[in-house]
Motif scaffolding. Sequence first.
Motif, PDB file in Angstrom:
ATOM      1  N   VAL A 545       0.751  -1.207   0.030  1.00 21.73           N
ATOM      2  CA  VAL A 545      -0.026  -0.358  -0.490  1.00 21.73           C
ATOM      3  C   VAL A 545       0.467   1.163  -0.206  1.00 21.73           C
ATOM      4  N   GLY A 546       2.395   1.258   0.332  1.00 19.88           N
ATOM      5  CA  GLY A 546       3.263   2.312   0.020  1.00 19.88           C
ATOM      6  C   GLY A 546       3.465   3.297  -1.252  1.00 19.88           C
ATOM      7  N   VAL A 547       4.352   4.382  -0.561  1.00 22.92           N
ATOM      8  CA  VAL A 547       4.387   5.141  -1.873  1.00 22.92           C
ATOM      9  C   VAL A 547       6.095   4.690  -2.262  1.00 22.92           C
ATOM     10  N   ARG A 550      10.000   0.947  -2.481  1.00 21.47           N
ATOM     11  CA  ARG A 550       9.543   0.347  -1.338  1.00 21.47           C
ATOM     12  C   ARG A 550      10.299  -1.189  -1.561  1.00 21.47           C
ATOM     13  N   VAL A 607      -6.834   9.163   4.392  1.00 24.11           N
ATOM     14  CA  VAL A 607      -7.046   8.535   2.968  1.00 24.11           C
ATOM     15  C   VAL A 607      -7.594   9.298   2.090  1.00 24.11           C
ATOM     16  N   SER A 615      -1.483   9.383   3.076  1.00 20.70           N
ATOM     17  CA  SER A 615      -2.622   8.765   3.269  1.00 20.70           C
ATOM     18  C   SER A 615      -2.261   6.633   2.526  1.00 20.70           C
ATOM     19  N   GLY A 619      -2.830   4.114   4.763  1.00 19.16           N
ATOM     20  CA  GLY A 619      -4.052   3.256   4.891  1.00 19.16           C
ATOM     21  C   GLY A 619      -2.773   1.835   5.401  1.00 19.16           C
ATOM     22  N   ALA A 622      -3.863   1.134   8.519  1.00 18.58           N
ATOM     23  CA  ALA A 622      -5.237   0.756   9.051  1.00 18.58           C
ATOM     24  C   ALA A 622      -5.012  -0.340   8.684  1.00 18.58           C
ATOM     25  N   VAL A 623      -4.250  -1.144   7.477  1.00 16.13           N
ATOM     26  CA  VAL A 623      -3.974  -2.618   7.400  1.00 16.13           C
ATOM     27  C   VAL A 623      -3.829  -2.650   8.668  1.00 16.13           C
TER      28      VAL A 623
END
Lengths: 929, 460
Positions: A545-547, A550, A607, A615, A619, A622-623
């Motif tokens: 989910v990252g940016v 990675r 998000v 975000s 996220g 949250a995961v």
Amino acid sequence: MSTDSSTTTSRASAPSAVAVVTADDAELLTGCLEAIGRQVYGPSKVFVVGGDETVRRVAGEMDASWRPNLRGIYDSMGPGIDYVWALRQRARPEPEALRFLIEDGARVDASVAGSKVVDAANPETLVSVGYATDVFGAPHSGLQAGELDQQQYDVIRDVASVADTSMLIRRDLFRGLGGVDRMMPPTSAAVDFCQRARLRGARVVVIPSSVVQYVGKDPSARWRERAGETRAMIKAYSPLTLVWALPVAFLVGLVESVLSPFVGRFPLPGLFAAGFWNAYHLPSALKDRWNARRRREANDEELFRYQVNGSARLRALYEDLSERIRARFPEGVLSGFSEAVEAGQQRVRNPAFFVGFLAIAFGLIATRQIWGQHLPVVGYSLLPASSPTAALGAYAGGWNPAGLGSPEVLSPSVAATALVQFVTFARAGGAVAVIIVASFVAGVFGMARLLRAWGIGSVSGYLAGVVLMGGPALGAAAASTRWGVIPALAALPWAIGATIRPWSGSPTTRVARAAGAVLAIGVVGAYFPVALPIPVLAAAAWVAVGVGRRSGAVVRAAIATLLALPLLMPWILYADLGGHLTSGDKAFWSPAFVLVAALAIAVAVVVVSGEPVLSAIGGWGAVLAVGGALVARLGGFGAGAEVEAAGELLAALGVALVVGTALELVPRRRQLSRSGGRFVMLGALAGAFILMTTLLLGGPGRAGLPADEMSGSLDFAVPVDGGPTRVLLFGSGVPGDTRELEGLDYRVIVPPYPTTLESSLNEPRLGDEALAAVLQDMLDGRVRRAGDALAPFGVGWVVFTEPSPLQALFDAQLDMVPLRSLDFPVYRNEVSTAIAVDFDGSAWVPAGTGYRSADRRQSNSVMVAVNADYRWGPGAWEQSDWRNVVAAPGNRVRFKPYLPRRVMAIAAGGYLILLLGAWGLGRIRRESP
Amino acid sequence: MRRTLLLTVTLSALVVVAALLAPPEPPPEPLAGLIIDRPGIESPVDAAIWYCPWAQAAADRDSFIGVASVAPADANFTFPVAIPGEPPDEAKAVTLGPGASGITLSDVAQRGDSPGFIEFSDGPSSASVTVTGDVLTADDCVASGPGEWFFPGGSTMEGERLVLRLFNPFPEAAKLTVSGFSEIGVEALGELRSISVNPRSWRDISFEELLRQRQTLVISVRADEGLAIPAMSWTSGSDEAWWAGTDLSETWEFPIVRHEGLRNSGLVIANPSSSAVDVTVDLFTVDGPQRAAFSLTVPAQSPLRIGFGEVEATVVGARVTASAPVSAVVSAQGGAGTAVTGGAPDQARSWLLPGLRNDGLNQGTLWLLNSGDETVSVTISALTGGDTLNSKRILEPGTITPIAVGSDDVGGYLVSSVDRFGAAWSITGPSGTAFVAGIPLPEEDGTTSADGDGLEGLDG
């Protein structure tokens, strides 16, 4: 170098001096030699010591003699020399510097005279007018930073040390002391020299009329100066002073390590590096010590005369901190907090420092009962053994004393805590307090550091850290009474940060980063092994989910986790890993609905905010939070209490990430789109609500652990004299692992309460089965002398933690005396018993995990009421029913460790030192200019 | 946007899954399904503990504590010393399997009253105490007891002495309530409510001052806290009788109710309930049985004394049948002494009679009662410290068969049959007379250990 007759005073009958310049830089040396050449009172000779070919060449060009070391100078001085003028290459003595040193120094009969040192770039700024020191050898100049020379110090004074920038030393003293120690950095070398001089009865003064300008800054690394100070102590002090001064110096270093991060310094690696350096160079230090003290004319009291109270380093740190606080708060704010509130938020320009301070305060408040009183003794929340040596020995293939004992491996947290316990001088409570308080602080700062990598501000980061270490998820995990979750959770943001970021840079830096990651994951594994997969899971979630860049995070996390496993030897090879996943109460965490709702709101706001990095992080959090909650509810599939706690740790991490991002949106709201920024305050409120819940954990001050249930409860069962007996405990409040009798928990412990060595019970062995059979016989009504039946197990007391129908069986025994005056049902066994008894009935007392004769008499044989194992000795071993009989044991019986496990534990220790060294080296190289 | 959507869907799915997870089954309650009653003094048959509240050794009297066991067993005797901190006196005896043995109390302790208990390493076993000297009294020790003990049979007429002993061999103080009723009704014994008996000690309560001139006094003892074993001693004339308390039963058998020289013999029946009870007494005389010789009603909370003086035939034994549970003892007094003992609530196929022996001038007699309508064949095993002497007898229906102890080596008897019958014993001598009930052995699968064929030993 030739002397200029126009500027040189006739010295037909005046004392003569040679100048000795230590140099390693040709350019700097040139300036120094030129300044020496302008002296009105010129030295009769100039020597240059040290340096390479270029230095030597420059010396030759300027008519100075070059020598590789000081010994060469002694032989070259020639007769008629009265003084040695020691200079550093950065010194630029003013023309009359030497004259004043000689004249004024001779006038006051000084053996060592130092010049006033000013900054060459700004000659009005004082650098040194002599030093006092503290008892640890750290110099204290007494000057304010940037203090101007207004002749306020222009008086000849006795001082503890002068700056080695310019020192005039009596020749015989110079020779007798062997000059300045080249192994030490400049400042500590000067302190060392002056101390040794004063031991010889020499007078050390500063001559302010002799002015020397100093070019540039002192380049020596702080840790080298610290090492030099310690070396100076070793050389100068008496053994009696060293006995307390060295340990206290170490403690001061630890305190400095805790506070220095606030001023951007991390001296902890240097502290250890200084220690290792001194250990390595100890032989030479001892040789110099012998030389220094054998002809001394004064004692330590002479050295103490010019010392300041306390620690000069801590004092300097305090002044630095105060300066920074003053710089952050406008004038007048500090005079009243209410004025600051009224003044409004805009007056607090940089609250990060303040919030960080509050975060530490929170950590101290949330753990105040632990460091102020003691760790609550309840469930698995147990103190370490009183002897860290015994704990390490037990871990490394030794005897596991839980219940009726076994050779099963102990948890790696036992060894980790024992190592900390050495630092706290074997104080078990102190070790736990240090670990827990340090964990809180480290967790807060680790979280801030993790988030800072994505540009999230320190305030949001610190607050996220507070949520991490004080939030409801940790509270739920700690409620399971496993205090190991606290250091494990604290290490997680460090571990994740170290694996998510690429291991880039020089090879040394890469190795250091990898070592750091391994160490952090090692802490997680040692204190809460079930949480080991969390860094990998977190990395995988980030990759999903990252940016940003990675890729490789999962690989790095996996590699670091695998590399951390050897730190857990021998436990990792012998433990029942499946049992850890299924033991205890079945996992089912039910977080409060309001918290779930608050988290959901914060996640939604982050998000949809449109801020890509926040975000993504929100996220990700949250995961992790939801994933952790899911794991913590797998009791229906057989997951046990440790799995629930691991899920709660994962959830704590996720919640902290979400809160951090939600709070970070507030200062960034103007950068968001209209739609994205609309609900920022709602998200911040949700985050603040979650933050407020940390008060629930902070209030009791037990770091989330339940209240104490056992401290003092069984003190009555501790024998005043003679060997210890066991307490057979029944009920739901039994500490550590338990066995079951028709669903009723029970176990045996040695009063007053079990330690972490005894928290986990072994698989039932002969003795455990025999005890279970006796208890079943009692249930069947077949026993009326329970005392006689329990005596072979060393059980002297039977205690119920709560009323139970089983008490009726003990009420009707002929040899169990009920004690009705206590808060809970207790029965005393009238039959004399002990855990270890020799052939004439004398009880033996514990010695580590073994036993010894109380009066140290030799014995022919001793019966040890622990599960039989042939390694008990020394002497011939025999199994008696389920117990051990050791013939001819002398006055001690002990368990001979399993050699393979001992080797594995030692290897793990060596691996730990390697990792620490690799990490420390990387830190030191980064710290040194 | 797609990423956000994917994240939302994933999170929602995880949340739903987490929410739908069912909580695990709660762990069972500790000791669920297990009923742990507060144990009384009962102990396992093969490791029985027998409590003997009445044993004395002094200048004028001594006690023989007889033990008998079906299986080879060690008998460990413990006599607490009523001084806190003092260790008890101890002794040991060994019985063969089967066999009888015993100790003389004066060989262990000579300090007057010495109640104690005996722990057997195997069983079934039993024990009794015979006090000789200036008196002759005997009765069985007890290995089990009711929640409330009843002591009918005593009286506090002039010159008589009635003492209740409360023996607490356990390490915790006991609290007991003593109550009673007599021919004049329920007695006011408020001061005996919840009285305390110290650990490993005993307490004697004399009733001749508390309740004077009671002809038929019934005392009951109930434990409020802890455990204690009561016993009653009645001194009438020059002899003394001691007996253990009884439970309540609808039937009682007395193989021996009368002896030569005991003119005043009879039954004392106590009805502690709040309703009247009808009782029927069958007598067994030398001339044969007299079924329903007496049919009486015992009022609520009242005793009933049935004397045999007016019965023309020589009554030897009796059987009581009641419409509701009652307590009953035989009480006999005369020139030959004073004897009281409780009845047996039921017949049995095997009886142990420890301590039944000849002791100098004191003669022991075994009494076997067949209160049924069929002939019963019994095997009588005389237990010694070595061999067992076996013999067989036929018990005609409705008769009592006395058997004198033949050998001085005998220390007890084991009597067994495939049919049910009753057994008791008596001892008589110059100092007095004592009646003692037999001790029924527990039955397993409807058979006795002897199985009616006698034990290995000598057939005598």
